[in-house]
Every structure is written in structure tokens, then in C-alpha cells.
Write a protein that holds these residues in place. Structure first.
Motif, PDB file in Angstrom:
ATOM      1  N   VAL A 270      46.961  38.719  44.722  1.00  0.00           N
ATOM      2  CA  VAL A 270      46.690  40.453  44.866  1.00  0.00           C
ATOM      3  C   VAL A 270      46.360  40.974  43.409  1.00  0.00           C
ATOM      4  CG1 VAL A 270      47.349  42.675  45.909  1.00  0.00           C
ATOM      5  CG2 VAL A 270      48.020  40.487  47.079  1.00  0.00           C
TER       6      VAL A 270
ATOM      7  N   ASN B 289      42.969  40.229  42.040  1.00  0.00           N
ATOM      8  CA  ASN B 289      41.952  40.544  43.007  1.00  0.00           C
ATOM      9  C   ASN B 289      41.445  42.106  42.378  1.00  0.00           C
ATOM     10  OD1 ASN B 289      40.949  41.989  45.334  1.00  0.00           O
ATOM     11  ND2 ASN B 289      41.094  39.974  45.815  1.00  0.00           N
TER      12      ASN B 289
ATOM     13  N   PHE C 111      40.912  44.943  44.911  1.00  0.00           N
ATOM     14  CA  PHE C 111      42.010  45.665  45.261  1.00  0.00           C
ATOM     15  C   PHE C 111      42.372  46.644  44.150  1.00  0.00           C
ATOM     16  CE2 PHE C 111      46.701  45.769  44.246  1.00  0.00           C
ATOM     17  CZ  PHE C 111      47.239  46.552  45.406  1.00  0.00           C
TER      18      PHE C 111
ATOM     19  N   VAL D  42      43.954  43.474  50.508  1.00  0.00           N
ATOM     20  CA  VAL D  42      45.408  42.704  50.259  1.00  0.00           C
ATOM     21  C   VAL D  42      45.528  41.555  51.211  1.00  0.00           C
ATOM     22  CG1 VAL D  42      47.805  42.651  50.544  1.00  0.00           C
ATOM     23  CG2 VAL D  42      46.823  45.047  49.825  1.00  0.00           C
TER      24      VAL D  42
END
Length: 385
Positions: free
Chosen positions: A287, A290, A293, A307
């Protein structure tokens, strides 16, 4: 006072013109003993700067009497000239301090691929000036000298009954794990053996600096160093020392996170009920790295679907349709399905908490990261200009 808070240490920070922005750019920290011990962890990047190559050799016997650090140039990918510069810096410090060059660690930070006779001359001059200005009050100046794109120095001190630990750090970009994150010097006047210092440092960095993953970019120059003077004469219980060292490392790691280039959110990703700690780390890091995100958090958008999409790329044990996700205290996803309305989530504060419940075990891990902002892209697009 940072690194000079514990007894037995002197430091200095001087300006010799390495940084175009001005200010101190060479730091020296000296261990006056009676113990002259050190431990260090280094980047695991295969592309290593010359100071890393040198310091990995120096640290092998566990004896360290001084460390010289410069900002304004990474001395990485500078060929044999760059390694000679590192060697000459250690020799200059050793000559002035009356010690062995093999007991001097070197650290550099700044732009990769730059280094010439002028750079070398300034580093050597800074080493000489720094040693001439060593004092027990020099810790603050030293912490300023290692800054590059940092907006402020990072310092931490933890005092226990009769002994203490002090530290300084630099880092605002290229913050990703690899046994260490950016440049950190930690000192203690506790009585330890070399093996104890090494073990404690590796445990502490493993759950602090190694869990800071601001932008997924690993530096060529990362190094965390622990220097041990033993000047207090007190040998703490191993568990007590480990706890205090972890406290300093976590404090510095959080300061690094809070000063990350261009960031507008400091994101704490907590993964709970994982099958193993390694699974929890893998999920949290997926996460943290990413970009979708991170961009959503920048826009104050509680997009929990990103997520689940991120953690679904991992090999961790869990059922993606049995995962809970909380954002700033609001459960937005329950067992892989929508829960509370996104409108209930307030992402305007800088501090952002993401809780991922995998619902398969008892292991946990925490990863620290930041959002992805326009300012981060702009600053790093113009870093070398």
C-alpha cells in the motif's frame, strides 16, 4: 544536543561551500571513549556510494573512533577518484586525531555522479576545520551539516538513569528500506560489547527505519551508525537498552517521515491479524508503494478500493473478501464489502491512519509513508538543476 548528549562525544559542523544553499556541510563526530566501539547497517542497494564501500570495511572489527559526514555531494559513481577521496578523508581525520584511518567511518549525501578536485578539496578542508572546532556542544551544528533537501534538522535524545542515547538524522527523499534509511548517527555512553551494539542496532532499525517507505526509492548512500563510548560506566540490561534505542530510532524515523519532500499527509499503515510478521510487512509495504492510493490520500479521497487492489498483489495469506479497512477511525470496508460512507472519513489532517485487518492470525506490523503530491514531483524534477 543530539549526538553529544551522551558523555564521551564531541562533534562539529562547518561550512566549506559544498552546498549551493550555503550553511554547514561537513560534520565530524568523535568518540573519546573509554570504549571506541561502533556498529552500522547499510543500504542493500547493489549500487553503493564510495563512502558505503569504505565504511563496510571499517566496521568489520567493531572499532570506530570517528565519523566524517558531508552533504552537497553523494560521492557515488565517481570512479576511483571518488574512492580515493573517501580514503583521503579518513586519512586526514586520522592524522589530525592521532588514530587509525581504519577506525574512521565516512558518509556522504547529495547529488549522484558529481565529484572533482574542488569537491575533494572542500571535503578535506571541512574535515580539518571540523576537527579543529570539535566540542561537547557541537551536536546541533553537526545535525545541520548533514541536511540536503531537509527543511529542518532531526535530533533525538533519550535519557535513562545514569546513561543516555542521542541521535541525528537526515533525509527527505529516497526514503525506502534497505537495512537503513538515509544518514543517521546514534551515540550512547552506555557500556556495551561490540556484538551487543550490532545486535541491538539491527533489531531497532528493522522495526523503525526499515519500516519507513516514503517514496519507494532506495538510496545508494543509506547508513545508520551506532557509536558506543561507555563513558557512563553503566551497563544497562539488554532489554532496557534495546527499548531506549528503538525509541530513538522510531522518533528519528517519524521526523524523517514528517519532513518528506512535498508531502501533505503522514500516513501510518497498521496491518493487524496477519498470519506472520513478514506477511504484515509485505501487505503494508504494498500500500505504501501504491501511487494510486497515495494520490487519493493527497486528494483527501478515502478510496479504500485502492487498498484492496494493492494488497491483492502480494503473496500474503488472507482472503481479500474477508478484509476490514479503517481510515482515520472509520471502518470503510468490512469483509471485502462497503461499510461506513466515505463522507464520514476526514482526511484533511496531516496525520492519516490506515488500519488493515487481514483476519487470519495474530501478527502485526506498521509501515510509515506519505502521500504523492505535485510538490514532490516538482522538487524531484528539478533536483539536479
Amino acid at each position: 544536543m543530539s549526538v553529544t548528549a551522551p558523555e564521551g562525544f564531541e562533534a562539529a559542523g562547518v561550512a566549506v561551500g559544498l552546498k549551493s544553499s550555503g550553511g554547514p556541510d561537513v560534520a565530524v563526530v568523535v568518540n573519546r571513549g573509554p570504549l571506541k566501539l561502533g556498529a552500522a547497517v547499510f543500504t542493500s542497494n547493489r549500487a553503493k556510494a564510495n563512502p558505503i564501500i569504505w565504511s563496510q570495511q571499517v566496521i568489520q572489527d567493531g572499532v570506530v573512533e570517528a565519523i566524517v559526514l558531508n552533504s552537497g555531494g553523494a560521492n557515488c559513481f565517481t570512479g576511483s577518484f571518488g574512492f580515493q577521496t573517501t580514503h583521503q578523508t579518513a586519512e586526514k581525520a586520522a592524522e589530525l586525531l592521532g588514530i587509525s584511518a581504519g577506525d574512521v567511518l565516512i558518509c556522504s549525501t547529495g547529488l549522484i555522479g558529481t565529484g572533482d578536485e574542488v569537491f575533494r578539496a572542500k571535503v578535506l578542508d571541512g574535515t580539518e576545520q571540523g576537527i579543529a572546532q570539535l566540542s561537547a556542544d557541537g551536536g546541533e551544528a553537526a545535525s545541520l551539516a548533514i541536511m540536503t533537501t531537509d527543511s529542518k534538522p532531526k535530533r533525538s535524545v533519550v535519557a535513562r538513569e545514569g546513561w543516555s542515547i542521542g541521535g541525528m538524522a537526515k533525509g527527505a527523499g529516497m526514503l525506502a528500506p534497505g537495512l537503513a534509511t538515509m544518514l543517521v548517527v546514534i551515540t550512547t555512553d552506555a557500556v556495551l560489547e561490540a556484538a551487543e551494539a550490532d545486535s541491538a542496532l539491527r533489531r531497532a532499525t528493522g522495526i523503525t527505519f526499515d519500516r519507513l517507505d516514503s517514496d519507494g526509492c532506495m538510496s545508494t548512500n543509506d547508513q545508520v551508525t551506532l557509536l558506543v563510548s561507555g563513558a557512563s560506566g553503566i551497563r544497562p540490561e539488554p532489554a532496557d537498552f534495546a527499548a531506549a534505542l528503538t525509541e530513538v530510532c522510531l522518533d528519528l524515523a517519524q521526523q524523517l517521515q514528517g519532513d518528506a519532500e512535498g508531502a501533505s499527509h503522514d500516513i501510518t499503515i497498521r496491518v493487524v491479524h496477519a498470519a506472520s510478521e513478514s506477511d504484515a510487512v509485505e501487505v503494508g509495504r504494498s500500500v505504501a508503494r501504491n501511487n494510486l492510493f497515495k494520490a487519493a490520500i493527497f486528494g483527501n479521497d478515502p478510496n479504500w478500493g485502492r487498498v484492496l487492489a494493492a494488497i491483492g498483489t502480494t503473496a500474503a495469506e488472507f482472503d481479500p473478501y474477508d478484509v476490514d479497512v479503517w481510515m482515520n477511525g472509520v471502518r470503510v470496508c468490512s469483509q471485502g464489502a462497503p461499510d461506513a460512507s466515505r463522507e464520514e472519513v476526514d482526511l484533511t489532517p496531516r496525520a492519516t491512519d490506515l488500519l488493515i485487518d487481514l483476519r487470519v492470525g495474530e501478527a502485526t506490523a506498521t509501515i510509515l509513508t506519505n502521500d504523492l503530491t505535485h510538490d514532490y514531483v516538482h522538487e524531484n524534477s528539478a533536483y539536479a538543476t
